[in-house]
Design a protein around this motif. Structure first.
Motif, PDB file in Angstrom:
ATOM      1  N   ALA A  89       9.630  12.845  -5.848  1.00 30.64           N
ATOM      2  CA  ALA A  89       9.821  12.201  -4.548  1.00 30.64           C
ATOM      3  C   ALA A  89      11.114  12.693  -3.919  1.00 30.64           C
ATOM      4  N   PRO A  90      11.150  12.792  -2.592  1.00 32.17           N
ATOM      5  CA  PRO A  90      12.390  13.205  -1.927  1.00 32.17           C
ATOM      6  C   PRO A  90      13.510  12.211  -2.204  1.00 32.17           C
ATOM      7  N   GLU A  91      14.716  12.702  -2.163  1.00 30.79           N
ATOM      8  CA  GLU A  91      15.897  11.885  -2.430  1.00 30.79           C
ATOM      9  C   GLU A  91      16.132  10.903  -1.277  1.00 30.79           C
ATOM     10  N   THR A  92      16.651   9.714  -1.601  1.00 40.08           N
ATOM     11  CA  THR A  92      17.044   8.727  -0.598  1.00 40.08           C
ATOM     12  C   THR A  92      18.535   8.477  -0.762  1.00 40.08           C
ATOM     13  N   LYS A  93      19.273   8.558   0.350  1.00 39.25           N
ATOM     14  CA  LYS A  93      20.719   8.348   0.318  1.00 39.25           C
ATOM     15  C   LYS A  93      21.090   7.214   1.266  1.00 39.25           C
ATOM     16  N   ILE A  97      24.644  11.948  10.728  1.00 38.17           N
ATOM     17  CA  ILE A  97      24.962  12.609   9.464  1.00 38.17           C
ATOM     18  C   ILE A  97      24.477  14.059   9.506  1.00 38.17           C
ATOM     19  N   ALA A  98      25.030  14.870   8.610  1.00 43.79           N
ATOM     20  CA  ALA A  98      24.626  16.270   8.468  1.00 43.79           C
ATOM     21  C   ALA A  98      23.932  16.438   7.125  1.00 43.79           C
ATOM     22  N   CYS A  99      22.916  17.288   7.107  1.00 42.30           N
ATOM     23  CA  CYS A  99      22.224  17.617   5.864  1.00 42.30           C
ATOM     24  C   CYS A  99      22.115  19.130   5.770  1.00 42.30           C
ATOM     25  N   ASP A 100      22.476  19.657   4.601  1.00 43.07           N
ATOM     26  CA  ASP A 100      22.326  21.096   4.365  1.00 43.07           C
ATOM     27  C   ASP A 100      21.514  21.375   3.104  1.00 43.07           C
ATOM     28  N   GLY A 101      20.870  20.358   2.590  1.00 45.22           N
ATOM     29  CA  GLY A 101      20.035  20.528   1.404  1.00 45.22           C
ATOM     30  C   GLY A 101      20.807  20.532   0.101  1.00 45.22           C
ATOM     31  N   GLY A 102      22.121  20.692   0.168  1.00 40.33           N
ATOM     32  CA  GLY A 102      22.954  20.681  -1.037  1.00 40.33           C
ATOM     33  C   GLY A 102      22.732  21.896  -1.921  1.00 40.33           C
ATOM     34  N   GLY A 103      23.769  22.311  -2.580  1.00 42.29           N
ATOM     35  CA  GLY A 103      23.657  23.411  -3.526  1.00 42.29           C
ATOM     36  C   GLY A 103      23.516  24.771  -2.875  1.00 42.29           C
ATOM     37  N   LEU A 140      20.933  26.759  -2.943  1.00 46.82           N
ATOM     38  CA  LEU A 140      19.609  27.029  -2.396  1.00 46.82           C
ATOM     39  C   LEU A 140      19.209  26.002  -1.343  1.00 46.82           C
ATOM     40  N   GLY A 141      20.183  25.531  -0.582  1.00 44.62           N
ATOM     41  CA  GLY A 141      19.924  24.524   0.441  1.00 44.62           C
ATOM     42  C   GLY A 141      19.205  25.102   1.651  1.00 44.62           C
ATOM     43  N   HIS A 142      19.490  24.529   2.811  1.00 40.39           N
ATOM     44  CA  HIS A 142      18.874  24.977   4.060  1.00 40.39           C
ATOM     45  C   HIS A 142      19.951  24.969   5.137  1.00 40.39           C
ATOM     46  N   PRO A 143      19.646  25.479   6.337  1.00 37.00           N
ATOM     47  CA  PRO A 143      20.655  25.443   7.402  1.00 37.00           C
ATOM     48  C   PRO A 143      21.101  24.007   7.681  1.00 37.00           C
ATOM     49  N   ARG A 144      22.368  23.837   7.992  1.00 38.29           N
ATOM     50  CA  ARG A 144      22.885  22.490   8.273  1.00 38.29           C
ATOM     51  C   ARG A 144      22.278  21.966   9.564  1.00 38.29           C
ATOM     52  N   VAL A 145      21.768  20.747   9.501  1.00 41.62           N
ATOM     53  CA  VAL A 145      21.231  20.065  10.671  1.00 41.62           C
ATOM     54  C   VAL A 145      21.937  18.721  10.808  1.00 41.62           C
ATOM     55  N   TRP A 146      22.141  18.308  12.046  1.00 41.35           N
ATOM     56  CA  TRP A 146      22.727  16.999  12.329  1.00 41.35           C
ATOM     57  C   TRP A 146      21.596  16.049  12.681  1.00 41.35           C
ATOM     58  N   CYS A 155      14.260  19.223   4.057  1.00 44.09           N
ATOM     59  CA  CYS A 155      14.125  18.852   2.644  1.00 44.09           C
ATOM     60  C   CYS A 155      13.517  17.469   2.429  1.00 44.09           C
ATOM     61  N   ASP A 156      13.195  16.752   3.501  1.00 46.06           N
ATOM     62  CA  ASP A 156      12.587  15.423   3.440  1.00 46.06           C
ATOM     63  C   ASP A 156      13.484  14.359   2.818  1.00 46.06           C
ATOM     64  N   CYS A 157      14.778  14.658   2.672  1.00 44.54           N
ATOM     65  CA  CYS A 157      15.709  13.657   2.169  1.00 44.54           C
ATOM     66  C   CYS A 157      15.767  12.514   3.190  1.00 44.54           C
TER      67      CYS A 157
END
Length: 57
Positions: free
Chosen positions: A5-9, A16-22, A24-30, A45-47
């Protein structure tokens, strides 16, 4: 093969910004959390990001 299951934070900011972490992440999106919903999902990443006010309900 099953997929996890996708992560929940739980977050304290409405924007907030998400870059997938690590490496092998993805482009940063706000992402903007709508106060009506209290959560938003990253389109890459469906987080799921849940605002702490919505999580308390």
């Amino acid at each position: 093969m099953t997929t996890s299951a996708p992560e929940t934070k739980i977050v304290n900011e409405w924007r907030i910004a998400c870059d997938g972490g690590g490496a092998l992440g993805h482009p940063r999106v706000w992402l903007q959390i709508a106060k009506e919903d209290g959560w938003v999902e990253c389109p890459y990443c469906d987080c799921k990001f849940v605002h702490s006010e919505a999580a308390a309900e």
